[in-house]
Motif scaffolding. Structure first.
Motif, short mmCIF file in Angstrom:
data_model
loop_
_atom_site.label_atom_id
_atom_site.label_comp_id
_atom_site.label_asym_id
_atom_site.label_seq_id
_atom_site.Cartn_x
_atom_site.Cartn_y
_atom_site.Cartn_z
N LEU A 1 20.29 4.94 -44.17
CA LEU A 1 20.56 6.33 -43.78
C LEU A 1 19.34 7.20 -44.04
O LEU A 1 18.96 8.03 -43.20
N GLN A 2 18.70 7.03 -45.19
CA GLN A 2 17.52 7.82 -45.50
C GLN A 2 16.41 7.56 -44.48
O GLN A 2 15.73 8.50 -44.07
N GLU A 3 16.25 6.32 -44.07
CA GLU A 3 15.23 6.00 -43.06
C GLU A 3 15.60 6.64 -41.72
O GLU A 3 14.74 7.18 -41.02
N SER A 4 16.86 6.58 -41.36
CA SER A 4 17.32 7.20 -40.11
C SER A 4 17.07 8.71 -40.16
O SER A 4 16.61 9.30 -39.17
N PHE A 5 17.36 9.35 -41.29
CA PHE A 5 17.10 10.78 -41.45
C PHE A 5 15.61 11.07 -41.28
O PHE A 5 15.22 12.02 -40.62
N ARG A 6 14.77 10.23 -41.89
CA ARG A 6 13.33 10.43 -41.81
C ARG A 6 12.86 10.34 -40.35
O ARG A 6 12.05 11.15 -39.90
N LEU A 7 13.40 9.38 -39.61
CA LEU A 7 12.99 9.20 -38.22
C LEU A 7 13.48 10.33 -37.31
O LEU A 7 12.84 10.62 -36.30
N LYS A 8 14.58 10.98 -37.66
CA LYS A 8 15.13 12.06 -36.84
C LYS A 8 14.64 13.44 -37.28
O LYS A 8 14.99 14.46 -36.68
N THR A 9 13.85 13.48 -38.35
CA THR A 9 13.27 14.74 -38.81
C THR A 9 12.14 15.14 -37.87
O THR A 9 11.39 14.30 -37.39
N ASP A 10 12.04 16.44 -37.59
CA ASP A 10 10.93 16.93 -36.76
C ASP A 10 10.32 18.15 -37.43
O ASP A 10 10.61 18.45 -38.59
N ASN A 11 9.49 18.87 -36.70
CA ASN A 11 8.81 20.04 -37.27
C ASN A 11 9.75 21.21 -37.56
O ASN A 11 9.38 22.13 -38.28
N VAL A 12 10.94 21.19 -36.99
CA VAL A 12 11.89 22.29 -37.17
C VAL A 12 12.97 21.92 -38.18
O VAL A 12 13.28 22.70 -39.08
N LEU A 13 13.55 20.74 -38.04
CA LEU A 13 14.68 20.33 -38.88
C LEU A 13 14.32 19.12 -39.73
O LEU A 13 13.92 18.08 -39.20
N LYS A 14 14.49 19.27 -41.04
CA LYS A 14 14.29 18.16 -41.96
C LYS A 14 15.66 17.64 -42.36
O LYS A 14 16.47 18.38 -42.91
N LEU A 15 15.90 16.38 -42.08
CA LEU A 15 17.15 15.74 -42.48
C LEU A 15 16.93 15.05 -43.81
O LEU A 15 16.02 14.22 -43.95
N ASP A 16 17.72 15.42 -44.79
CA ASP A 16 17.59 14.86 -46.13
C ASP A 16 18.93 15.07 -46.83
O ASP A 16 19.67 16.00 -46.50
N ALA A 17 19.23 14.21 -47.80
CA ALA A 17 20.52 14.31 -48.48
C ALA A 17 20.43 13.77 -49.89
O ALA A 17 19.57 12.96 -50.21
N ALA A 18 21.35 14.24 -50.72
CA ALA A 18 21.56 13.70 -52.06
C ALA A 18 22.78 12.77 -51.96
O ALA A 18 23.82 13.16 -51.43
N PHE A 19 22.62 11.55 -52.45
CA PHE A 19 23.66 10.53 -52.33
C PHE A 19 24.31 10.23 -53.67
O PHE A 19 23.67 10.30 -54.71
N GLY A 20 25.56 9.86 -53.61
CA GLY A 20 26.29 9.34 -54.76
C GLY A 20 27.30 8.35 -54.26
O GLY A 20 27.85 8.51 -53.17
N TYR A 21 27.51 7.28 -55.01
CA TYR A 21 28.49 6.30 -54.55
C TYR A 21 29.21 5.67 -55.72
O TYR A 21 28.78 5.76 -56.87
N TYR A 22 30.30 5.05 -55.40
CA TYR A 22 31.06 4.26 -56.36
C TYR A 22 31.58 3.04 -55.63
O TYR A 22 32.09 3.15 -54.52
N THR A 23 31.42 1.87 -56.23
CA THR A 23 31.91 0.64 -55.62
C THR A 23 33.11 0.17 -56.41
O THR A 23 32.99 -0.15 -57.59
N ALA A 24 34.24 0.15 -55.76
CA ALA A 24 35.48 -0.31 -56.40
C ALA A 24 35.61 -1.82 -56.21
O ALA A 24 35.58 -2.31 -55.08
N THR A 25 35.72 -2.56 -57.30
CA THR A 25 35.88 -4.01 -57.21
C THR A 25 37.32 -4.44 -57.40
O THR A 25 37.65 -5.60 -57.22
#
Length: 121
Positions: free
Chosen positions: A67-91
């Motif tokens: 997702l971070q790579e996809s955001f980087r590729l879709k970022t341009d001079n006007v819009l920067k796509l970036d996010a803070a992530f958090g996750y939990y894996t339930a086993t």
């Protein structure tokens, strides 16, 4: 789950039309990246939740990297796509959905805090 880092700034400086465009680009990145069995939803103004059945810790981290790579590729001079992530894996089923969601949310805000500290804010 994740929280977009620049939506408020985009809305304040460029207008809500550009904020909507940022959210649309984020949604497109999610659709292009997640598996068919995963479910993505917007849970707040700039927060998204992705449920990924049968994903372990490594697969969750790989998805975040993709997702971070996809955001980087879709970022341009006007819009920067970036996010803070958090996750939990339930086993297993020892935690309720709400408890797992809360842990992922706390992890996301811890990541967001690190990002702000790195920017000097």
């Amino acid at each position: 789950m994740f929280d977009c880092n620049y939506l408020k700034e985009v809305n304040d400086h460029l207008g809500h039309e550009y904020g909507d465009l940022l959210l649309q680009r984020i949604a497109n990145c999610i659709q292009e990246t997640i598996s068919k069995e995963s479910i993505a939803m917007r849970v707040g103004g700039d927060e998204f939740l992705i449920l990924c059945p049968h994903h372990d810790h490594q697969q969750a981290e790989k998805l975040i990297e993709q997702l971070q790579e996809s955001f980087r590729l879709k970022t341009d001079n006007v819009l920067k796509l970036d996010a803070a992530f958090g996750y939990y894996t339930a086993t297993d089923d020892t935690l309720s959905f709400e408890e797992a969601f809360h842990i992922a949310d706390q992890n996301m805000y811890a990541h967001k805090k690190i990002i702000h500290q790195q920017r000097g804010k």
